[in-house]
Enzyme design. Structure first.
Site, mmCIF file in Angstrom:
data_model
loop_
_atom_site.group_PDB
_atom_site.id
_atom_site.type_symbol
_atom_site.label_atom_id
_atom_site.label_comp_id
_atom_site.label_asym_id
_atom_site.label_seq_id
_atom_site.Cartn_x
_atom_site.Cartn_y
_atom_site.Cartn_z
ATOM 1 N N TYR A 104 0.918 -1.052 -0.035
ATOM 2 C CA TYR A 104 0.154 -0.026 0.050
ATOM 3 C C TYR A 104 0.903 1.287 -0.005
ATOM 4 C CZ TYR A 104 -4.375 2.355 0.132
ATOM 5 O OH TYR A 104 -5.524 3.335 0.125
ATOM 6 N N ARG A 157 -8.678 10.698 -8.091
ATOM 7 C CA ARG A 157 -7.745 11.319 -7.276
ATOM 8 C C ARG A 157 -7.099 10.382 -6.309
ATOM 9 N NH1 ARG A 157 -6.648 12.440 -2.446
ATOM 10 N NH2 ARG A 157 -7.965 10.785 -1.575
ATOM 11 N N LYS A 175 -6.188 -1.965 -0.635
ATOM 12 C CA LYS A 175 -6.982 -1.819 0.413
ATOM 13 C C LYS A 175 -7.586 -2.899 0.945
ATOM 14 C CE LYS A 175 -7.905 2.202 2.383
ATOM 15 N NZ LYS A 175 -7.692 3.721 1.981
ATOM 16 N N ASP A 247 -10.874 7.189 -3.171
ATOM 17 C CA ASP A 247 -10.045 7.998 -4.123
ATOM 18 C C ASP A 247 -11.027 8.747 -4.961
ATOM 19 O OD1 ASP A 247 -7.991 8.041 -2.401
ATOM 20 O OD2 ASP A 247 -6.735 6.866 -3.640
ATOM 21 N N ASP A 270 -11.424 8.030 2.556
ATOM 22 C CA ASP A 270 -10.840 9.346 2.567
ATOM 23 C C ASP A 270 -11.176 10.475 3.286
ATOM 24 O OD1 ASP A 270 -9.166 8.249 0.240
ATOM 25 O OD2 ASP A 270 -10.912 8.608 -0.712
ATOM 26 N N ASN A 418 -0.054 12.062 1.446
ATOM 27 C CA ASN A 418 0.538 10.901 0.631
ATOM 28 C C ASN A 418 0.679 11.224 -0.695
ATOM 29 O OD1 ASN A 418 0.684 8.690 2.631
ATOM 30 N ND2 ASN A 418 -1.494 8.698 2.677
#
EC number: 1.1.1.38
Length: 565
Positions: A104, A157, A175, A247, A270, A418
């Protein structure tokens, strides 16, 4: 055919020969016994030696160590995952701290950027807009029949890297790997999905190897109708599934969450997961400092959906500690590229408008009233907590951090962006600028900092502390939706696991080596909250704990018995 994966009883399966070896959920490789090799037509297809999973994992670990670059290690691990999932998770189980940054963040970001270059084998579902009339058929085509957790992205994103098109599929895959490795959810019940709605990234559109739909992104009604077609198809196929949005761009993330959170059991990691782990960290940090969160003042750099989600969770916790809504909101300052959010700024998004500061309260500030910078916020508001979710590197400057330390003996600084290349400040700089006084938590992994003969552990404010436990709690309790109370329960359970808060020393967050036990604790509290809020059938705590243990999958081989379709 649906297979039963949960118990430890022999598994009756109809596959044999090369087909069985090509089935990642069932393949044991060299660990098939002599009896199984005879019954499943495997003699001659495998080397003579019958190995244990421990021996297989040792070989894989040695091979892994031969790779020098993180992206090579990522590709190697993904190859094992696509060949033998049980071995993949057994390997992770023994080396989770070393391998989590590989499967990840931060390495998955590079894997997403180069998805079409490193592609080996399909995993999950690629649901494209041109094939929107066949979504029900696509869901029927999934190799996993009893799906309980879906992670879906549209790739717009990806971390701090922006639009990666179908390259964003690396995020749901990674994930869900952590749902299993950390939260014990069987890989047989997980499904990664990417919604291919095109891409506006010219690098992807002009790449001759790009594997997605070569078309600008669809938007507005076309986009929302397509997402709705997907959601309705999922509800028809798996009505009790947990759906995690991942995302999505800021302009879509909050509207989708608000529209579907009560229609299907869903959440946005998120927004809500990031907020939950950040809140848990802040509760723990406040306890370590001998205060409550209600006593803190918080400044944010970044006022997108993630930052505002964290802010709302902080406000909810402050209110639970006795502040009014107005008092809590007066302690939270949101700064974006246009400066501090105030009631004079035009064109704010709905979720931002609730977090503005009233102009009359800023009348005595020494600042540029047209665009109040982060430095000016720090000088005037004197925050004790600084959180970065801007996606822009280096914006927590030495001047800002030193200014914060002037009025705060133990500042809490959390550069959460990140991947590592986007972090607002590096932990070693924050420690040095505050003479070792700061409590630091980051979004990406960083090594401990050595400063003046003292070692400072750096907590990774990683959503992996939260979402696996939420998923496990939902499955164990049978929750039909994810409420704010369930998220708050997850945050408080995480804070209860803090070594620093409990012992006065050590890291702000528990060691990743303990994350399975942390996930079980979070799952229990999430399940209890679901029952209290009417989102799940009420049972005893003992029954809920037993359900958690029953649902917690372990990477162990089961014996196989041959059956027919």
């Amino acid at each position: 055919m649906e297979l039963e994966y949960e118990s430890k009883r022999p598994l009756h399966i109809p596959y044999a020969g090369p087909i069985l070896l090509e089935f990642p959920l069932l393949n044991k490789g060299s660990a098939f016994t002599e009896e199984e090799r005879a019954n499943f037509n495997l003699h001659g297809l495998l080397p003579e030696a019958v190995e244990t999973i421990e021996e297989q994992a040792e070989r894989a670990w040695r091979q892994y160590q031969e790779f020098k670059h993180d992206i090579e290690k990522h590709v190697y691990l993904r190859n094992i995952q696509d060949t033998n999932e049980t071995l993949f998770y057994r390997l992770l189980d023994g080396h989770l701290s070393e391998m989590m940054p590989i499967i990840y963040t931060p390495t998955v970001g590079e894997a997403c950027e180069h998805f079409s270059d490193i592609y080996r084998r399909a995993r999950g579902l690629f649901i494209s807009y041109p094939n929107r009339a066949h979504i029900d058929d696509m869901l029927q085509n999934a190799t996993k029949q009893n799906v309980k957790v879906i992670v879906v992205t549209d790739g717009e994103r990806i971390l701090g890297l922006g639009d990666q098109g179908i390259g964003g599929m690396g995020i749901p895959i990674g994930k869900l790997s952590l749902y299993t490795a950390c939260g014990g959810i069987s890989p047989a019940y997980t499904l990664p999905v990417v919604l291919d709605v095109g891409t506006n990234n010219p690098q992807r559109l002009n790449d001759p190897l790009y594997m997605g739909w070569r078309h600008p992104r669809i938007t507005d009604d076309e986009y929302y109708e397509f997402v709705d077609e997907f959601i309705q198809a999922v509800k028809r196929r798996w009505p009790n599934v947990l759906l995690q949005f991942e995302d999505f761009a800021q302009k879509n993330a909050t509207p989708l969450l608000n529209r579907y959170r009560d229609e299907i059991c869903s959440f946005n990691d998120d927004i809500q997961g990031t907020a939950a782990v950040a809140l848990g960290s802040l509760i723990a940090a406040s306890r370590a400092a001998g205060t409550q969160l209600r006593d803190q003042t918080v400044a944010f750099l970044g006022a997108g959906s993630a930052g505002c989600g964290i802010a709302e969770q902080i406000i909810a916790q402050m209110k639970s500690e006795g502040l009014s809504d107005e008092e809590a909101r007066a302690r939270v300052f949101m700064v974006d590229r246009f400066g501090l959010l105030t009631d004079k700024l035009p064109n704010l998004l709905d979720f931002q408008s609730k977090l503005v500061q009233k102009s009359e309260l800023l009348a005595n500030w020494d600042c540029n009233s047209d665009a109040i910078s982060l430095l000016e916020v720090v000088r005037n508001a004197k925050p004790t907590i600084l959180i970065g979710v801007s996606g822009q590197p280096g914006l927590f400057t030495e001047e800002i951090i030193r200014e914060m330390h002037k009025h705060c003996a133990r500042p809490i600084v959390m550069p959460l962006s990140n991947p590592t290349s986007r972090v607002e400040a590096r932990p070693e700089d924050i420690i040095r600028w505050t003479e070792g006084a700061a409590l630091v938590a980051t979004g990406s992994p960083f090594s401990p900092v050595n400063y003046q003969d003292k070692v400072f552990p750096i907590a990774q404010c990683n959503n992996s502390y939260i979402f696996p436990g939420i998923g496990l709690g939902v499955l164990a309790s049978g929750a039909k939706r994810i409420t704010d109370g369930m998220l708050m329960a997850a945050s408080r359970a995480l804070a209860d696991c803090s070594p620093l808060a409990n012992n006065g020393e050590g890291a702000l967050l528990p060691d990743l080596a303990d994350i399975q036990q942390v996930s079980k604790r979070i799952a229990l509290e999430v399940g209890k909250a679901a029952q209290l809020q009417g989102a799940a059938v009420v049972t005893s705590s003992d029954a809920l704990q037993k359900a958690i243990e029953h649902n917690f999958w372990q990477p162990q081989y089961r014996s196989y018995k041959r059956t027919s379709f």
